[in-house]
Write an enzyme that holds these catalytic residues in place. Structure first.
Site, PDB file in Angstrom:
ATOM      1  N   HIS A 176       2.256  -6.139   7.159  1.00 54.08           N
ATOM      2  CA  HIS A 176       1.203  -5.745   6.207  1.00 54.08           C
ATOM      3  C   HIS A 176       0.222  -4.728   6.750  1.00 54.08           C
ATOM      4  O   HIS A 176      -0.755  -4.402   6.067  1.00 54.08           O
ATOM      5  CB  HIS A 176       0.399  -6.964   5.754  1.00 54.08           C
ATOM      6  CG  HIS A 176       1.150  -7.912   4.893  1.00 54.08           C
ATOM      7  ND1 HIS A 176       1.208  -7.802   3.525  1.00 54.08           N
ATOM      8  CD2 HIS A 176       1.891  -8.987   5.213  1.00 54.08           C
ATOM      9  CE1 HIS A 176       1.943  -8.792   3.034  1.00 54.08           C
ATOM     10  NE2 HIS A 176       2.378  -9.529   4.047  1.00 54.08           N
ATOM     11  N   LYS A 210     -13.514  -4.405  -1.836  1.00 53.59           N
ATOM     12  CA  LYS A 210     -12.472  -4.765  -0.872  1.00 53.59           C
ATOM     13  C   LYS A 210     -13.170  -5.125   0.429  1.00 53.59           C
ATOM     14  O   LYS A 210     -14.380  -4.939   0.551  1.00 53.59           O
ATOM     15  CB  LYS A 210     -11.513  -3.594  -0.653  1.00 53.59           C
ATOM     16  CG  LYS A 210     -12.234  -2.256  -0.406  1.00 53.59           C
ATOM     17  CD  LYS A 210     -11.269  -1.097  -0.207  1.00 53.59           C
ATOM     18  CE  LYS A 210     -10.744  -0.487  -1.481  1.00 53.59           C
ATOM     19  NZ  LYS A 210      -9.320  -0.437  -1.591  1.00 53.59           N
ATOM     20  N   ARG A 211     -12.408  -5.628   1.417  1.00 56.33           N
ATOM     21  CA  ARG A 211     -13.011  -5.879   2.722  1.00 56.33           C
ATOM     22  C   ARG A 211     -13.660  -4.603   3.239  1.00 56.33           C
ATOM     23  O   ARG A 211     -13.180  -3.498   2.969  1.00 56.33           O
ATOM     24  CB  ARG A 211     -11.941  -6.370   3.715  1.00 56.33           C
ATOM     25  CG  ARG A 211     -11.495  -7.799   3.467  1.00 56.33           C
ATOM     26  CD  ARG A 211     -12.649  -8.782   3.583  1.00 56.33           C
ATOM     27  NE  ARG A 211     -13.093  -8.919   4.960  1.00 56.33           N
ATOM     28  CZ  ARG A 211     -12.748  -9.923   5.764  1.00 56.33           C
ATOM     29  NH1 ARG A 211     -11.992 -10.898   5.326  1.00 56.33           N
ATOM     30  NH2 ARG A 211     -13.200  -9.959   6.995  1.00 56.33           N
ATOM     31  N   LYS A 220     -11.106   2.014   5.379  1.00 56.66           N
ATOM     32  CA  LYS A 220     -11.187   2.035   3.910  1.00 56.66           C
ATOM     33  C   LYS A 220     -12.283   2.982   3.420  1.00 56.66           C
ATOM     34  O   LYS A 220     -12.372   3.296   2.247  1.00 56.66           O
ATOM     35  CB  LYS A 220     -11.428   0.626   3.380  1.00 56.66           C
ATOM     36  CG  LYS A 220     -10.271  -0.340   3.669  1.00 56.66           C
ATOM     37  CD  LYS A 220     -10.567  -1.747   3.151  1.00 56.66           C
ATOM     38  CE  LYS A 220      -9.536  -2.772   3.560  1.00 56.66           C
ATOM     39  NZ  LYS A 220      -8.301  -2.744   2.748  1.00 56.66           N
ATOM     40  N   THR A 270      -3.742  -3.485  -3.333  1.00 52.41           N
ATOM     41  CA  THR A 270      -3.336  -4.178  -4.556  1.00 52.41           C
ATOM     42  C   THR A 270      -4.486  -4.138  -5.560  1.00 52.41           C
ATOM     43  O   THR A 270      -4.253  -4.197  -6.764  1.00 52.41           O
ATOM     44  CB  THR A 270      -2.940  -5.639  -4.268  1.00 52.41           C
ATOM     45  OG1 THR A 270      -3.922  -6.214  -3.402  1.00 52.41           O
ATOM     46  CG2 THR A 270      -1.574  -5.732  -3.628  1.00 52.41           C
ATOM     47  N   LYS A 299      -4.865  -3.451  -9.830  1.00 49.98           N
ATOM     48  CA  LYS A 299      -5.658  -4.247 -10.778  1.00 49.98           C
ATOM     49  C   LYS A 299      -6.607  -3.351 -11.573  1.00 49.98           C
ATOM     50  O   LYS A 299      -6.821  -3.557 -12.779  1.00 49.98           O
ATOM     51  CB  LYS A 299      -6.441  -5.327 -10.023  1.00 49.98           C
ATOM     52  CG  LYS A 299      -5.519  -6.368  -9.373  1.00 49.98           C
ATOM     53  CD  LYS A 299      -6.218  -7.213  -8.318  1.00 49.98           C
ATOM     54  CE  LYS A 299      -5.179  -7.895  -7.428  1.00 49.98           C
ATOM     55  NZ  LYS A 299      -5.761  -8.485  -6.200  1.00 49.98           N
TER      56      LYS A 299
HETATM   57  C1  26V Z   1      -5.144 -10.131  10.825  1.00 51.04           C
HETATM   58  C2  26V Z   1      -5.726 -11.250  11.363  1.00 51.04           C
HETATM   59  C3  26V Z   1      -5.890 -11.316  12.815  1.00 51.04           C
HETATM   60  C4  26V Z   1      -6.267 -12.667  13.357  1.00 51.04           C
HETATM   61  C5  26V Z   1      -7.133 -13.494  12.471  1.00 51.04           C
HETATM   62  C6  26V Z   1      -6.742 -13.534  11.032  1.00 51.04           C
HETATM   63  C7  26V Z   1      -6.137 -12.294  10.520  1.00 51.04           C
HETATM   64  C8  26V Z   1      -5.962 -12.139   9.171  1.00 51.04           C
HETATM   65  C9  26V Z   1      -5.396 -10.992   8.653  1.00 51.04           C
HETATM   66  C10 26V Z   1      -4.983  -9.993   9.478  1.00 51.04           C
HETATM   67  C11 26V Z   1      -4.327  -8.741   8.958  1.00 51.04           C
HETATM   68  C12 26V Z   1      -4.445  -8.598   7.554  1.00 51.04           C
HETATM   69  C13 26V Z   1      -3.483  -7.601   7.052  1.00 51.04           C
HETATM   70  C14 26V Z   1      -3.678  -7.351   5.592  1.00 51.04           C
HETATM   71  O1  26V Z   1      -4.365  -8.057   4.886  1.00 51.04           O
HETATM   72  N1  26V Z   1      -3.051  -6.307   5.133  1.00 51.04           N
HETATM   73  C15 26V Z   1      -3.158  -5.907   3.753  1.00 51.04           C
HETATM   74  O2  26V Z   1      -2.034  -6.453   3.078  1.00 51.04           O
HETATM   75  C16 26V Z   1      -2.057  -6.141   1.701  1.00 51.04           C
HETATM   76  C17 26V Z   1      -0.902  -6.859   1.060  1.00 51.04           C
HETATM   77  O3  26V Z   1       0.296  -6.354   1.523  1.00 51.04           O
HETATM   78  C18 26V Z   1      -1.996  -4.642   1.504  1.00 51.04           C
HETATM   79  O4  26V Z   1      -2.069  -4.360   0.135  1.00 51.04           O
HETATM   80  C19 26V Z   1      -3.141  -3.963   2.236  1.00 51.04           C
HETATM   81  O5  26V Z   1      -3.011  -2.553   2.157  1.00 51.04           O
HETATM   82  C20 26V Z   1      -3.157  -4.391   3.678  1.00 51.04           C
HETATM   83  O6  26V Z   1      -4.317  -3.903   4.335  1.00 51.04           O
END
Ligand code: 26V
Length: 803
Positions: free
Chosen positions: A344, A541-542, A547, A649, A653
């Protein structure tokens, strides 16, 4: 309903609280859903169906009640009953807390997938953790983010079905021993130092237009023995409760991304707990209906949502080899046929690795299996690329530079059937950059599945005004036509309607209605008056540097300065809305939130602006707030540095709800623009290749500053404290970072971004033309349903037999 409310609360329906109404309604739905669950399970079992198991550390579900009522077609009876008792149905729905068990895109995608799995009738389980505290609640104090625990289970969870009979032991620590089995063979066996019990809590996910359901099974940890009685009798209560505390810590909090190193051990334990319980559960189910595990992959697809559940690789090997006595080759063949993995993000800092020492201590047998797997893999590499020892070193599962670490993405790649990215561009960059070596060795393993969103939640439920218009024009449920809610391709039929002035008028009316509702919410929550006829420009968004919320803010400041220069000119009124959380340890992201508030204070309070520019930060962004924001947006900000946003995503929306996009050539923006027609998108800035070339040529951000008076004035104002007069130096460092490094190329894209914003203004001044483009945007969204995404996974990755 009236009866149930009385029985639930011991009070008359018009004497009871909204909470009781909410709980009662949820329980009524749960009872129906439990029946559907039973039927679904029974048919799947009778058919010997292959099932999908979606392992994810995050499921960002939001509220469930509106969706359940819609799926069960109980919406009308609920409203009628509530109104009869003098209760506002809308307020009842508002009482439900959000299940915010995810950080952002990845977690919300998993939730949309469950909705589609159920709706398409795919036999499936989601597997996750039952976190006591989800994504933190964001408060704003003095313009700064404060994090508070999200105590979503405080009043209980009316949806969950506790399954005490589903119980598995999950080990940690200890040692590995060799023994001789009954046939005289030598075997390895893990003797964990500690066993934690996992019990299941099921959340039933309804399908729409079908009686089938999906299940989200969430694991709860508890100690083997709740109390150490000997310690208790000694009066050592801390020791007596230690095991309980250690077990319950596993379910304590959802990890926010970008978290610091502290507590990483707990995160590893959480990941293993999820993986081990889920695999034991699915293996037990397999063995109920099948004779052995050599047919596992024929009946079970096991999907890894990012690498967070990547320990499934060694745990599945361990269960098959050590516990169920398959040979190494047979076990690996099952892994390679059952497992699949989605990446992701390309951001290197988000790629998981775990110190070898930590694995050795917590999961000694798994480390052995990883070593063995690595040896076999490197053999394979040497055979196919003889002499290329650098390739061998680069593709090893163990990173030998500095502290030895195991790389989780490669582990997932080499033991999986398929690896996918989440948009065309991301999947392409994935094999060209971070996974290039692996793509060279196992090229056919990589593929793309572009993300999608569920039109039930994000259009039908969130935007009743637009849904009614679509029903009127395309035919609603029960009209005999296939329902657009489950056949989103039908949106293409709106293309000719874009030329119908009456349709455009109705579309604008629906949008204005939604904007008025949002304006009311902003007034109530923040006390700010908002003009519903202004252009609602939204970025939600975050908060992350890539971003580029800061680029958006630079535009706001430039516009503010321009209005102040010529207050008499007729400016297109704009309301710029931000919402989003910053990871608690991410200093720059938090500063961006603070700067938004500082700029807002000045802009919103300047009489020269006269309401023609408003800046709003809505606190505590989450699924429920998003449901109000997407339907009310005119302009969707999707402005990441090209090559950085894997898909996005939220972009889908917005467009689905008739917003126009201002965006970069990145992630799924590209496929959306292609579906809608580039001319109906405000595309700006460098593309991924342009970004690469700019960097390669030695990017000098200061040149942009020196060449553009507009940019200079904006950055100077921020750096000199125009928006932070009490502390003029507050943003000196932030601006300094932009001038010196500008990692995400804000300055390079600034001029083009402003030009695109000017185009948006010009079009907004012609509402009828704007409405036409909005209609075409909606019409182009047919393939961005998560139903299409799940069909793609079913065909190309999970390979379930067709009906
Ligand atoms: C990394 C970590 C590291 C450790 C602690 C918890 C944690 C949680 C999440 C992440 C990485 C998150 C990656 C993510 O959310 N990617 C997003 O995924 C979406 C669905 O595929 C995509 O639409 C977004 O562009 C992408 O940033």
């Amino acid at each position: 309903m009236l009866d149930r409310v009385e029985r639930e609360s011991g009070r008359a329906p018009d004497q009871t609280s909204l909470e009781v109404w909410m709980r009662t309604t949820a329980h009524a739905c749960r009872a129906e859903l439990a029946q559907r669950l039973n039927h679904t399970m029974r048919t799947d079992r009778q058919r010997g169906a292959k099932r999908v198991h979606y392992l994810s550390m995050e499921f960002l579900m939001g509220r469930a009640l509106t969706n359940a009522l819609a799926a069960l077609e109980l919406d009308g009876s609920f409203r009628e009953a509530a109104e009869r008792a003098g209760v506002d149905p809308g307020e009842v729905l508002e009482r439900e807390p959000d299940a915010a068990l995810g950080n952002g895109g990845l977690g919300r995608l998993a939730a949309c997938f469950l909705d589609s799995l159920a709706t398409l009738g795919v036999p499936s389980f989601g597997y996750g953790l039952r976190y006591a505290y989800g994504m933190f609640d964001q408060r704003i104090r003095g313009g700064q983010q404060l994090e508070e625990p999200c105590d979503w289970l405080r009043d209980g969870n009316p949806w969950e079905l506790h399954r005490p009979e589903l119980r598995f032991g999950v080990g940690f620590g200890g040692h590995v021993e060799t023994y001789t089995d009954d046939e005289g063979g030598e075997r390895r066996r893990w003797r964990p130092a500690q066993i934690v019990r996992a019990t299941a809590y099921d959340f039933i996910v309804p399908g729409h237009g079908t009686e089938r359901v999906a299940v989200l099974r969430q694991w709860q940890a508890s100690p083997d023995q709740p109390i150490d009685f000997a310690a208790f009798s000694r009066g050592d209560y801390q020791a007596a409760g230690a095991a309980k505390l250690a077990a319950e810590t596993l379910n304590w909090v959802l990890y926010p991304d970008d978290s610091t190193d502290a507590g990483r051990r707990l995160r590893l334990r959480q990941e293993f707990f999820l993986v081990s319980a889920s695999l034991q559960d699915l293996i037990a189910r397999h063995l109920e209906d099948n004779t052995g595990l050599s047919s596992l992959a024929e009946r079970a697809a096991i999907h890894l949502n990012d690498t967070h559940p990547a320990l499934a690789v060694p745990e599945l090997l361990r269960l098959l080899i050590d516990v169920h006595h398959l040979s190494w080759d047979a076990a690996l063949a099952q892994c390679r046929a059952a497992l699949s993995y989605t990446n992701h993000t390309l951001l290197p800092e988000a790629l998981e690795t775990w110190p070898v020492a930590m694995l050795e201590e917590l999961l000694p047998r798994h480390l052995e299996l990883i070593y063995e797997l690595n040896a076999r893999w490197l053999d394979h590499v040497r055979r196919h690329f003889p002499g290329d020892e650098e390739l061998v070193a680069r593709t090893s599962l163990v990173d030998e530079g500095g502290q030895r670490r195991v790389r989780m993405a490669p582990l997932s790649i080499i033991a999986s059937k398929r690896v996918n990215g989440v948009s065309k561009l991301h999947s392409q960059l994935m094999v060209e950059t971070i996974f290039a070596d692996y793509a060279k060795i196992v090229p056919t393993r990589f593929c793309n599945v572009t993300n999608g969103v569920t039109p039930r939640r994000w259009l039908a439920q969130a935007n009743p005004a637009l849904a009614a218009l679509l029903d009127a024009r395309l035919g609603g449920a029960g009209s005999g036509e296939p329902d657009w809610r489950t056949h989103l391709d039908r949106l293409a039929e709106l293309e000719p309607l874009a030329e119908d002035p009456e349709f455009r008028r109705e579309l604008l009316a629906a949008k204005l209605h939604n904007k008025a509702l949002l304006a009311k919410l902003i007034r109530r929550n923040l006390g700010l008056p908002i003009d519903p006829s202004s252009l609602f420009d939204v970025q939600i968004k975050r908060i992350h540097e890539y971003k580029r919320q800061l680029l958006n803010l630079l535009h706001v400041v430039a516009r503010y300065q321009a209005i102040c220069d010529e207050p008499e000119k007729s400016w297109v009124p704009r309301t710029v809305i931000f919402a989003g959380k910053a990871a608690s340890a991410y200093v720059t992201a938090k500063q961006i939130i603070r700067l938004i508030h500082d700029v807002a204070r000045v802009v919103n309070g300047d009489p020269r602006v006269h309401g023609r520019l408003r800046l709003v930060f809505l606190p505590n962004y989450g699924v429920s707030l998003a449901e109000r924001l997407f339907p009310a947006a005119d302009l969707s900000e999707q402005i990441s540095t090209a090559g950085k946003e894997a898909s996005g995503t939220g972009n889908m929306k917005f467009a689905l709800n008739g917003a126009l996009t201002i965006g970069t050539w990145d992630g799924a923006n590209i496929e959306m623009a292609e579906a809608v027609g580039r001319e109906h998108f405000f595309i700006f800035g460098l593309d991924a290749e342009g970004v690469r070339a700019t960097r390669a040529a030695g990017y000098a951000p200061r040149e942009h500053y020196e060449q553009s008076p507009t940019l200079r004035r904006v950055l100077d104002a921020i750096a000199e404290g125009v928006f932070s007069p009490g502390e003029p130096e507050r943003y000196r460092g932030l601006v300094g970072q932009l001038l010196e490094r500008d990692t995400y190329l804000l300055l390079a894209d600034f001029a083009d971004y402003l030009a695109a914003q000017a185009k948006a203004d010009a079009l907004f001044e012609r509402p009828d033309d704007w409405a036409r483009v909005a209609a075409l945007n909606i019409a182009g969204m047919g393939s961005f349903s998560s139903d299409r995404t799940i069909r793609d996974y079913v065909e190309t990755i999970w390979e379930l037999p067709g009906e």
